[in-house]
Write a protein that holds these residues in place. Structure first.
Motif, short mmCIF file in Angstrom:
data_model
loop_
_atom_site.label_atom_id
_atom_site.label_comp_id
_atom_site.label_asym_id
_atom_site.label_seq_id
_atom_site.Cartn_x
_atom_site.Cartn_y
_atom_site.Cartn_z
N ALA A 275 39.90 37.03 40.21
CA ALA A 275 39.24 36.50 39.01
C ALA A 275 38.25 35.39 39.32
O ALA A 275 37.43 35.04 38.47
CB ALA A 275 40.29 35.99 38.02
N GLU B 44 40.96 38.37 32.40
CA GLU B 44 40.92 39.43 33.43
C GLU B 44 42.14 40.35 33.32
O GLU B 44 42.83 40.63 34.31
CB GLU B 44 40.84 38.81 34.83
CG GLU B 44 39.55 38.05 35.10
CD GLU B 44 38.34 38.96 35.24
OE1 GLU B 44 38.51 40.20 35.18
OE2 GLU B 44 37.22 38.44 35.38
N ASP B 45 42.41 40.81 32.10
CA ASP B 45 43.47 41.79 31.84
C ASP B 45 44.86 41.31 32.22
O ASP B 45 45.74 42.12 32.57
CB ASP B 45 43.17 43.11 32.59
CG ASP B 45 41.84 43.71 32.18
OD1 ASP B 45 41.52 43.67 30.98
OD2 ASP B 45 41.11 44.20 33.07
N ALA B 46 45.08 40.01 32.17
CA ALA B 46 46.40 39.46 32.48
C ALA B 46 46.65 38.24 31.60
O ALA B 46 45.71 37.56 31.17
CB ALA B 46 46.52 39.09 33.95
N ALA B 47 47.93 37.97 31.34
CA ALA B 47 48.33 36.77 30.59
C ALA B 47 48.72 35.69 31.58
O ALA B 47 49.55 35.91 32.47
CB ALA B 47 49.49 37.09 29.65
N TRP B 48 48.13 34.50 31.42
CA TRP B 48 48.34 33.39 32.36
C TRP B 48 48.96 32.20 31.64
O TRP B 48 48.61 31.91 30.50
CB TRP B 48 47.00 32.95 32.95
CG TRP B 48 46.22 34.04 33.61
CD1 TRP B 48 45.34 34.89 33.00
CD2 TRP B 48 46.25 34.41 34.98
NE1 TRP B 48 44.81 35.77 33.91
CE2 TRP B 48 45.36 35.50 35.14
CE3 TRP B 48 46.94 33.93 36.09
CZ2 TRP B 48 45.14 36.11 36.37
CZ3 TRP B 48 46.72 34.54 37.32
CH2 TRP B 48 45.84 35.62 37.45
N TRP C 176 44.85 35.06 27.73
CA TRP C 176 44.44 36.30 28.36
C TRP C 176 43.11 36.11 29.09
O TRP C 176 42.16 35.57 28.55
CB TRP C 176 44.30 37.41 27.33
CG TRP C 176 45.61 38.00 26.92
CD1 TRP C 176 46.38 37.63 25.85
CD2 TRP C 176 46.33 39.03 27.60
NE1 TRP C 176 47.53 38.38 25.81
CE2 TRP C 176 47.52 39.25 26.88
CE3 TRP C 176 46.07 39.80 28.74
CZ2 TRP C 176 48.46 40.20 27.26
CZ3 TRP C 176 47.00 40.75 29.12
CH2 TRP C 176 48.18 40.95 28.39
N ARG D 231 50.31 30.93 26.53
CA ARG D 231 49.60 31.64 27.58
C ARG D 231 48.22 32.03 27.05
O ARG D 231 47.95 31.92 25.85
CB ARG D 231 50.36 32.90 28.02
CG ARG D 231 51.68 32.61 28.72
CD ARG D 231 52.48 33.89 28.97
NE ARG D 231 53.71 33.62 29.68
CZ ARG D 231 53.85 33.73 31.00
NH1 ARG D 231 52.83 34.13 31.75
NH2 ARG D 231 55.01 33.45 31.58
N ARG E 257 46.17 31.52 42.19
CA ARG E 257 46.63 32.78 41.60
C ARG E 257 45.45 33.58 41.05
O ARG E 257 45.40 34.81 41.19
CB ARG E 257 47.65 32.49 40.50
CG ARG E 257 48.98 31.95 41.02
CD ARG E 257 49.87 31.49 39.88
NE ARG E 257 51.14 30.96 40.36
CZ ARG E 257 51.94 30.18 39.65
NH1 ARG E 257 51.60 29.85 38.40
NH2 ARG E 257 53.07 29.73 40.16
N HIS F 160 44.11 37.33 42.31
CA HIS F 160 43.88 38.38 41.30
C HIS F 160 42.44 38.89 41.32
O HIS F 160 42.13 39.89 40.67
CB HIS F 160 44.22 37.80 39.92
CG HIS F 160 44.25 38.81 38.82
ND1 HIS F 160 45.27 39.74 38.66
CD2 HIS F 160 43.38 39.04 37.79
CE1 HIS F 160 45.02 40.48 37.59
NE2 HIS F 160 43.89 40.08 37.05
#
Length: 241
Positions: A132, A108-112, A106, A104, A126, A130
């Motif tokens: 992004a 925009e403060d998220a794990a993708w 990181w 994954r 997605r 979000h």
């Protein structure tokens, strides 16, 4: 050619095209000017990298390692990253995003999950939910010749904010890529001058040398490996100087 490409068009609002490439042997290729943002996944032995790449306004030489695999999401012109000004990514000032051990990354403060060639549009949708990625409709309209009652200065602000370059720079790059595609498809230099809207052969030569680092004859003869190219259509009249 040591670098092999495959690509497909996209019907996504945000994505123009998805491409992938691989190498067995390494080498050096000519990176030419281009006007799109890209998210690129690089896989080399022992290394995975996820990179945001901005538009490129001038040519350069780039090393390409052996045994590499790449997948890239090429965003449509007019797609932008709300929290990252495109101008900061211009001309190879790329941003490598942190990659985790479970494949994954990181952003925009998220794990993708790292996207694949097949699911790129689902991944970008997605991102959009979000917040992004976003779209600037004024840029798309201006490219097609519809200025939406905006002043020239206002349009330029939209272009600089969204793609990090002026409308004129975009027109020049899109025409250059169209001309390169014609030459590599076997069109004569004089036909390319006419079909791509250049004033004369000297104008074509100056433009291609400035934006690709190659003369029309070298491109016609396919003397060098160029960065990712694909079949393009003639730019709209509004795109031509």
């Amino acid at each position: 050619m040591f670098l092999t490409f495959e690509d497909r068009p996209s019907d996504s609002t945000f994505v123009e095209r998805v491409w992938r490439a691989h190498t067995i042997d390494g080498g050096v290729f000519h990176s030419i000017a281009e006007s799109n943002l890209e998210l690129v996944v690089t896989r080399l032995p022992g290394l995975t990298r996820v990179t945001l790449r901005g538009p490129v306004t001038k040519p350069s030489m780039a090393d390409c390692p052996a045994n590499g695999q790449w997948i890239a999401i090429r965003f449509r012109v007019g797609t932008y990253l709300p929290r990252i000004p495109t101008a900061l990514l211009l001309d190879h000032n790329s941003l490598d995003l942190p990659v985790t051990a479970d494949d994954r990354f990181w952003f925009e403060d998220a794990a993708w999950e790292i996207p694949t060639f097949e699911n790129a549009e689902v991944f970008v949708q997605r991102l959009a939910r979000h917040g992004a990625v976003g779209r600037d409709p004024a840029v798309g309209a201006a490219i097609l010749g519809d200025r939406q009652a905006l002043s020239r200065r206002s349009i330029q602000r939209h272009f600089l904010h969204t793609i990090g370059m002026t409308h004129t720079q975009l027109r020049q790059i899109e025409r250059e890529r169209f001309a390169v595609d014609l030459l590599r498809s076997g069109s004569s230099i004089l036909d390319v001058v006419s079909d791509a809207g250049y004033f004369d052969q000297a104008h074509l030569t100056r433009s291609l040398q400035r934006l690709t680092g190659q003369t029309p004859m070298k491109i016609l003869r396919k003397e060098a490996q160029l960065s990712f190219l694909y079949k393009t259509i003639q730019p709209p009249t509004a795109m031509i100087d």
